[in-house]
Design a protein around this motif. Sequence first.
Motif, short mmCIF file in Angstrom:
data_model
loop_
_atom_site.label_atom_id
_atom_site.label_comp_id
_atom_site.label_asym_id
_atom_site.label_seq_id
_atom_site.Cartn_x
_atom_site.Cartn_y
_atom_site.Cartn_z
N ILE A 1 38.26 49.96 48.02
CA ILE A 1 37.80 48.63 47.63
C ILE A 1 36.50 48.21 48.25
CG2 ILE A 1 38.89 46.58 46.83
CD1 ILE A 1 41.14 47.49 48.88
N HIS B 1 46.59 53.08 48.58
CA HIS B 1 45.38 53.78 48.17
C HIS B 1 45.08 54.89 49.16
CE1 HIS B 1 44.05 50.82 51.12
NE2 HIS B 1 43.01 51.61 51.36
N CYS C 1 38.15 56.13 45.42
CA CYS C 1 39.40 55.50 45.88
C CYS C 1 40.46 55.58 44.78
CB CYS C 1 39.15 54.04 46.24
SG CYS C 1 40.62 53.21 46.87
N ASN C 2 41.58 56.23 45.10
CA ASN C 2 42.69 56.35 44.16
C ASN C 2 43.84 55.44 44.59
OD1 ASN C 2 41.60 58.76 42.62
ND2 ASN C 2 41.66 59.61 44.69
N TYR C 3 44.51 54.84 43.62
CA TYR C 3 45.64 53.95 43.88
C TYR C 3 46.93 54.61 43.41
CZ TYR C 3 42.02 50.45 44.60
OH TYR C 3 40.92 49.77 45.06
N GLU D 1 45.95 53.14 37.83
CA GLU D 1 44.69 52.42 37.79
C GLU D 1 44.69 51.37 38.91
OE1 GLU D 1 42.09 53.05 35.82
OE2 GLU D 1 43.19 54.75 34.99
N LYS D 2 43.53 50.82 39.21
CA LYS D 2 43.46 49.77 40.22
C LYS D 2 44.42 48.64 39.85
CE LYS D 2 40.32 46.53 42.49
NZ LYS D 2 38.94 46.03 42.60
#
Length: 281
Positions: A3, A130, A228-230, A261-262
């Motif tokens: 983020i 994340h 950044c992966n969620y 996805e975010k």
Amino acid sequence: MGITTAVADRKGKECRELSRDNSVKTNGKSKKGRRRQKKMVPIQRLYDTCKEVFAESGTNIIPPPENVERLRAVLDGIRPADLGLTPDMQHFRSSVTQQYPTITYLHLCECDQFSMGIFCLPPSGVISLHDHPGMTVFSKLLFGTMHIKSYDWAVDDPNTSAANSSTAVPSGVRLAKVKVDSNFTAPCNTSILYPSEGGNMHRFTAVTACAVLDVLGPPYSDPDGRHCNYYCDYPFARFSVDGVSVPEEEREKYAWLEEREKPPELAVVGAKYRGPKLVEH
């Protein structure tokens, strides 16, 4: 924490060049330099330490242990007042009209080697699960109580590695092992996570209003593969997989993570840092 690049002002990414003190040194360090170091504000000391610790920063490059401890010691010594923060600031208040508490991110600095910033969470604020691919991350809880749950991938665990090749696992779902699942109350030690251990995937939930100072080395960078992966996490019992051997009493230590996805409930806004001045160089 992920983020940061979404809310930080990236115009200051390139570090500015400052003139250096060329005064005559005594025993390898000038008296003037020692006086300057003594008067240095904590945020400047943190920045200067990061510049040295992450000088050779890059994806999956972990600083030497002595440098990790050096940076940890600097972070452990930082207090909210050193950054101009108090729990009664607007950043830490929830609005009754909001479904999800808004988290405020105070951008301190970012260059190719590292980034620094502060997350301000109102009560019940959540930074969703994340990851930090190829990164070493230092998180310092400045005040408040926060619940942290973190995971590492279980690929290296001899009892669970079979799950990663089993066709019974839905696509995009991987087995992870719980690293931390506890409440932390400031003051407490700085937490550190590494590219493949220490809880590289984590979720922060504010039990009370709290602030977290984050240092990432290197920072997130899509071109360099550090996106950044969620994730969603599911109990181990959610899937039945042949070839996975986990004793019944240890199953709470494992979970299935599915990339997503975010999350729409993750609301982060940027705000200007108004604490003691930081000079980038």
